[in-house]
Design a protein around this motif. Structure first.
Motif, mmCIF file in Angstrom:
data_model
loop_
_atom_site.group_PDB
_atom_site.id
_atom_site.type_symbol
_atom_site.label_atom_id
_atom_site.label_comp_id
_atom_site.label_asym_id
_atom_site.label_seq_id
_atom_site.Cartn_x
_atom_site.Cartn_y
_atom_site.Cartn_z
ATOM 1 N N LYS A 134 0.822 -1.203 0.000
ATOM 2 C CA LYS A 134 0.000 0.000 0.000
ATOM 3 C C LYS A 134 0.861 1.260 0.000
ATOM 4 O O LYS A 134 1.993 1.269 0.459
ATOM 5 C CB LYS A 134 -0.927 0.001 1.214
ATOM 6 C CG LYS A 134 -1.996 -1.068 1.160
ATOM 7 C CD LYS A 134 -2.956 -0.945 2.331
ATOM 8 C CE LYS A 134 -4.081 -1.969 2.224
ATOM 9 N NZ LYS A 134 -5.050 -1.842 3.349
ATOM 10 N N ASP A 192 -3.455 4.632 -1.456
ATOM 11 C CA ASP A 192 -4.243 3.932 -0.444
ATOM 12 C C ASP A 192 -4.562 4.783 0.774
ATOM 13 O O ASP A 192 -5.618 4.612 1.391
ATOM 14 C CB ASP A 192 -3.499 2.670 0.014
ATOM 15 C CG ASP A 192 -3.334 1.669 -1.110
ATOM 16 O OD1 ASP A 192 -4.314 0.985 -1.431
ATOM 17 O OD2 ASP A 192 -2.228 1.602 -1.676
ATOM 18 N N SER A 250 -9.821 3.064 0.640
ATOM 19 C CA SER A 250 -8.727 3.925 1.068
ATOM 20 C C SER A 250 -9.117 4.752 2.278
ATOM 21 O O SER A 250 -10.293 4.837 2.643
ATOM 22 C CB SER A 250 -8.296 4.847 -0.080
ATOM 23 O OG SER A 250 -9.410 5.589 -0.562
#
Length: 241
Positions: free
Chosen positions: A4, A82, A134
């Motif tokens: 991420k 993210d 996210s």
């Protein structure tokens, strides 16, 4: 490794820097946002030496062109984001009586502390949406809690810094509005109170360490789809608006 990515504005020092370190140790790829390239690169070099995956992203949250360019850099490199941590903030002039603080100073505070997070969140929304699920974390302050500031028994009651306090109250309102607006995109939006932390803001008089402060921010940044949105937290506990 999580695979991420996270962008932290104002990430070259204090709480932002320590948040980068903690998330980097958890396997995140870090975009370290900073206005000053030299200071930013020095911070990046330090984290790289610790074995973290970190890159400098020049970004001035008060400028539309800078924010757009930063978003394009991340898009070209990763195609998604993210986590966005809106950490950049300013204190303004030495706190004065509310009836004496200049409007120009208050306007400058709002440009960074309120309009900056709005500007950055709007610009990075497509990349946050592209991540599927996210998180956006607004680094607020207990000084933005109207409940705490109006309670004579609260530690923050006597801190009456009009520009800074009201900017964080406004940021909390932005948090609620963005959480509602971005829910359909799979984007959670929460605010974090780092607590009274020893930083340049207060001449390092705070009783909390940057490690303690960053832990709460990193906790919100790491929430999965079952996590909260539209909340305000200190040490994983809800703070009154």
């Amino acid at each position: 490794m999580t695979g991420k990515t996270v962008l932290i504005t104002g990430g070259n020092k204090s709480i932002g820097f320590e948040t980068a370190r903690q998330l980097g140790r958890s396997g995140y790829r870090i975009w370290l946002g900073c206005r000053d390239a030299a200071r930013g690169q020095a911070a990046v070099s330090q984290l790289l030496a610790e074995g973290l995956d970190v890159r400098l992203l020049e970004i001035d949250v008060t400028r539309d062109d800078s924010v757009r360019a930063a978003a394009e850099t991340v898009r070209a490199a990763d195609g998604k984001l993210d986590v966005l941590i809106n950490n950049a903030g300013v204190l303004g002039a030495t706190p004065e009586a509310a009836h004496e603080q200049s409007v120009d100073d208050i306007r400058a505070i709002y440009e960074t502390n309120v309009l900056g997070p709005i500007r950055v969140t709007q610009a990075f929304r497509p990349l946050l949406k592209a991540a599927g699920r996210s998180n956006v974390v607004m680094v607020s302050s207990g000084l933005g809690s109207l409940g705490w500031l109006s309670d004579p028994h609260n530690q923050f009651y006597g801190v009456n810094a009009l520009g800074y306090n009201s900017s964080k109250s406004a940021l909390n309102a932005v948090t609620v509005s963005m959480a509602k607006s971005l829910a359909a995109d799979g984007i959670a939006v929460n605010a974090a109170d780092p607590g009274y932390t020893a930083t340049d803001f207060n001449g390092h008089t705070g009783y909390r360490t940057v490690e303690q402060a960053a832990a709460g921010v990193a906790w919100l940044a790491s929430q999965d789809a079952s996590g909260p949105t539209g909340g305000f937290y200190f040490e994983q506990e809800t703070v009154p608006w």
